[in-house]
Design a protein around this motif. Sequence first.
Motif, PDB file in Angstrom:
ATOM      1  N   ALA A 142      -4.092  -1.546  -3.968  1.00  0.00           N
ATOM      2  CA  ALA A 142      -4.496  -2.063  -5.279  1.00  0.00           C
ATOM      3  C   ALA A 142      -5.265  -1.013  -6.076  1.00  0.00           C
ATOM      4  O   ALA A 142      -6.272  -1.308  -6.710  1.00  0.00           O
ATOM      5  CB  ALA A 142      -5.324  -3.335  -5.112  1.00  0.00           C
ATOM      6  N   GLY A 143      -4.801   0.226  -6.002  1.00  0.00           N
ATOM      7  CA  GLY A 143      -5.407   1.299  -6.780  1.00  0.00           C
ATOM      8  C   GLY A 143      -6.662   1.910  -6.178  1.00  0.00           C
ATOM      9  O   GLY A 143      -7.212   2.858  -6.728  1.00  0.00           O
ATOM     10  N   ARG A 144      -7.138   1.402  -5.043  1.00  0.00           N
ATOM     11  CA  ARG A 144      -8.346   1.928  -4.397  1.00  0.00           C
ATOM     12  C   ARG A 144      -7.968   2.715  -3.146  1.00  0.00           C
ATOM     13  O   ARG A 144      -7.308   2.186  -2.256  1.00  0.00           O
ATOM     14  CB  ARG A 144      -9.281   0.786  -4.014  1.00  0.00           C
ATOM     15  CG  ARG A 144      -9.880   0.098  -5.235  1.00  0.00           C
ATOM     16  CD  ARG A 144     -11.039  -0.808  -4.892  1.00  0.00           C
ATOM     17  NE  ARG A 144     -12.083  -0.076  -4.202  1.00  0.00           N
ATOM     18  CZ  ARG A 144     -12.767  -0.573  -3.175  1.00  0.00           C
ATOM     19  NH1 ARG A 144     -12.529  -1.777  -2.731  1.00  0.00           N
ATOM     20  NH2 ARG A 144     -13.709   0.147  -2.600  1.00  0.00           N
ATOM     21  N   PRO A 145      -8.422   3.975  -3.047  1.00  0.00           N
ATOM     22  CA  PRO A 145      -8.107   4.781  -1.860  1.00  0.00           C
ATOM     23  C   PRO A 145      -9.036   4.448  -0.688  1.00  0.00           C
ATOM     24  O   PRO A 145     -10.215   4.173  -0.876  1.00  0.00           O
ATOM     25  CB  PRO A 145      -8.327   6.213  -2.339  1.00  0.00           C
ATOM     26  CG  PRO A 145      -9.327   6.095  -3.439  1.00  0.00           C
ATOM     27  CD  PRO A 145      -9.103   4.755  -4.083  1.00  0.00           C
ATOM     28  N   HIS A 146      -8.454   4.495   0.503  1.00  0.00           N
ATOM     29  CA  HIS A 146      -9.197   4.272   1.750  1.00  0.00           C
ATOM     30  C   HIS A 146      -8.791   5.399   2.698  1.00  0.00           C
ATOM     31  O   HIS A 146      -7.627   5.514   3.052  1.00  0.00           O
ATOM     32  CB  HIS A 146      -8.857   2.916   2.354  1.00  0.00           C
ATOM     33  CG  HIS A 146      -9.100   1.775   1.421  1.00  0.00           C
ATOM     34  ND1 HIS A 146     -10.306   1.135   1.331  1.00  0.00           N
ATOM     35  CD2 HIS A 146      -8.294   1.184   0.505  1.00  0.00           C
ATOM     36  CE1 HIS A 146     -10.236   0.186   0.414  1.00  0.00           C
ATOM     37  NE2 HIS A 146      -9.019   0.200  -0.103  1.00  0.00           N
ATOM     38  N   THR A 147      -9.759   6.210   3.093  1.00  0.00           N
ATOM     39  CA  THR A 147      -9.471   7.361   3.940  1.00  0.00           C
ATOM     40  C   THR A 147      -9.544   6.986   5.414  1.00  0.00           C
ATOM     41  O   THR A 147     -10.538   6.422   5.861  1.00  0.00           O
ATOM     42  CB  THR A 147     -10.466   8.503   3.645  1.00  0.00           C
ATOM     43  OG1 THR A 147     -10.405   8.794   2.241  1.00  0.00           O
ATOM     44  CG2 THR A 147     -10.125   9.749   4.426  1.00  0.00           C
ATOM     45  N   PRO A 153       0.809  -1.225   0.000  1.00  0.00           N
ATOM     46  CA  PRO A 153       0.000   0.000   0.000  1.00  0.00           C
ATOM     47  C   PRO A 153       0.840   1.272   0.000  1.00  0.00           C
ATOM     48  O   PRO A 153       1.991   1.279   0.424  1.00  0.00           O
ATOM     49  CB  PRO A 153      -0.796  -0.105   1.304  1.00  0.00           C
ATOM     50  CG  PRO A 153      -0.776  -1.551   1.663  1.00  0.00           C
ATOM     51  CD  PRO A 153       0.544  -2.067   1.156  1.00  0.00           C
ATOM     52  N   VAL A 154       0.216   2.342  -0.473  1.00  0.00           N
ATOM     53  CA  VAL A 154       0.801   3.682  -0.436  1.00  0.00           C
ATOM     54  C   VAL A 154       0.024   4.476   0.605  1.00  0.00           C
ATOM     55  O   VAL A 154      -1.212   4.463   0.603  1.00  0.00           O
ATOM     56  CB  VAL A 154       0.694   4.386  -1.810  1.00  0.00           C
ATOM     57  CG1 VAL A 154       1.201   5.818  -1.724  1.00  0.00           C
ATOM     58  CG2 VAL A 154       1.439   3.605  -2.875  1.00  0.00           C
ATOM     59  N   VAL A 155       0.744   5.159   1.497  1.00  0.00           N
ATOM     60  CA  VAL A 155       0.103   5.975   2.524  1.00  0.00           C
ATOM     61  C   VAL A 155       0.422   7.440   2.241  1.00  0.00           C
ATOM     62  O   VAL A 155       1.588   7.834   2.200  1.00  0.00           O
ATOM     63  CB  VAL A 155       0.596   5.619   3.943  1.00  0.00           C
ATOM     64  CG1 VAL A 155      -0.090   6.497   4.982  1.00  0.00           C
ATOM     65  CG2 VAL A 155       0.373   4.164   4.241  1.00  0.00           C
ATOM     66  N   TYR A 156      -0.622   8.231   2.054  1.00  0.00           N
ATOM     67  CA  TYR A 156      -0.475   9.676   1.905  1.00  0.00           C
ATOM     68  C   TYR A 156      -0.713  10.269   3.291  1.00  0.00           C
ATOM     69  O   TYR A 156      -1.727   9.984   3.932  1.00  0.00           O
ATOM     70  CB  TYR A 156      -1.493  10.220   0.907  1.00  0.00           C
ATOM     71  CG  TYR A 156      -1.251   9.719  -0.497  1.00  0.00           C
ATOM     72  CD1 TYR A 156      -0.343  10.375  -1.324  1.00  0.00           C
ATOM     73  CD2 TYR A 156      -1.899   8.600  -0.991  1.00  0.00           C
ATOM     74  CE1 TYR A 156      -0.100   9.920  -2.608  1.00  0.00           C
ATOM     75  CE2 TYR A 156      -1.664   8.144  -2.272  1.00  0.00           C
ATOM     76  CZ  TYR A 156      -0.764   8.810  -3.077  1.00  0.00           C
ATOM     77  OH  TYR A 156      -0.525   8.352  -4.346  1.00  0.00           O
ATOM     78  N   TRP A 157       0.219  11.087   3.763  1.00  0.00           N
ATOM     79  CA  TRP A 157       0.168  11.634   5.112  1.00  0.00           C
ATOM     80  C   TRP A 157       0.721  13.046   5.116  1.00  0.00           C
ATOM     81  O   TRP A 157       1.220  13.542   4.111  1.00  0.00           O
ATOM     82  CB  TRP A 157       0.978  10.746   6.064  1.00  0.00           C
ATOM     83  CG  TRP A 157       2.452  10.795   5.797  1.00  0.00           C
ATOM     84  CD1 TRP A 157       3.131  10.201   4.779  1.00  0.00           C
ATOM     85  CD2 TRP A 157       3.430  11.543   6.529  1.00  0.00           C
ATOM     86  NE1 TRP A 157       4.472  10.513   4.844  1.00  0.00           N
ATOM     87  CE2 TRP A 157       4.676  11.332   5.909  1.00  0.00           C
ATOM     88  CE3 TRP A 157       3.368  12.359   7.661  1.00  0.00           C
ATOM     89  CZ2 TRP A 157       5.846  11.916   6.379  1.00  0.00           C
ATOM     90  CZ3 TRP A 157       4.545  12.924   8.118  1.00  0.00           C
ATOM     91  CH2 TRP A 157       5.759  12.694   7.491  1.00  0.00           C
ATOM     92  N   ARG A 158       0.640  13.685   6.291  1.00  0.00           N
ATOM     93  CA  ARG A 158       1.282  14.981   6.496  1.00  0.00           C
ATOM     94  C   ARG A 158       1.702  15.084   7.954  1.00  0.00           C
ATOM     95  O   ARG A 158       1.048  14.517   8.832  1.00  0.00           O
ATOM     96  CB  ARG A 158       0.383  16.142   6.113  1.00  0.00           C
ATOM     97  CG  ARG A 158      -0.841  16.281   6.952  1.00  0.00           C
ATOM     98  CD  ARG A 158      -1.644  17.532   6.617  1.00  0.00           C
ATOM     99  NE  ARG A 158      -2.934  17.486   7.252  1.00  0.00           N
ATOM    100  CZ  ARG A 158      -3.163  17.673   8.549  1.00  0.00           C
ATOM    101  NH1 ARG A 158      -2.162  17.930   9.357  1.00  0.00           N
ATOM    102  NH2 ARG A 158      -4.375  17.600   9.047  1.00  0.00           N
TER     103      ARG A 158
END
Length: 145
Positions: free
Chosen positions: A125-130, A69-74
């Motif tokens: 797998a290309g699907r975002p989960h917030t 997975p890829v995690v977008y964070w700040r």
Amino acid sequence: MTRAWTLPILLVLGGAAVATGQIRGGSPGTAMVFLPVFLALAAVYSPLVFPRPIGAREAQRRSEADGRPVVYWRPGCKYCIRLRLKLGRGARRLHWVDIWRDPEGAAAVRAANDGNETVPTVVVAGRPHTNPDPAWVREQLSRPV
């Protein structure tokens, strides 16, 4: 990049000010309690707690190759910190994108969240989960590719 360090720097300066005030007031023991607490908070809210971030494009490429997975964070996001801490050492296996450093990452998060920069956003797998449950993210790491 500077805004990522604003809160940790303010916490260090605030802790130093409180400790100095306590020492001048004759309470060095209290100062020895407050200063480590402020320093610990500064460390937790700093980008240093997270694995080294990479760009969104590189994270996507790596995720396609290894299925992680890829995690977008700040920095400073309490939900990102919660996710990071609950994942423990497993967090290093994810691909982390700091949206304050990477405009493409910020755009990807806005696209997944109706124009909002809601983090953490985890792409599996290309699907975002917030703001997913950390246990669920850990489970995604254990799945075969």
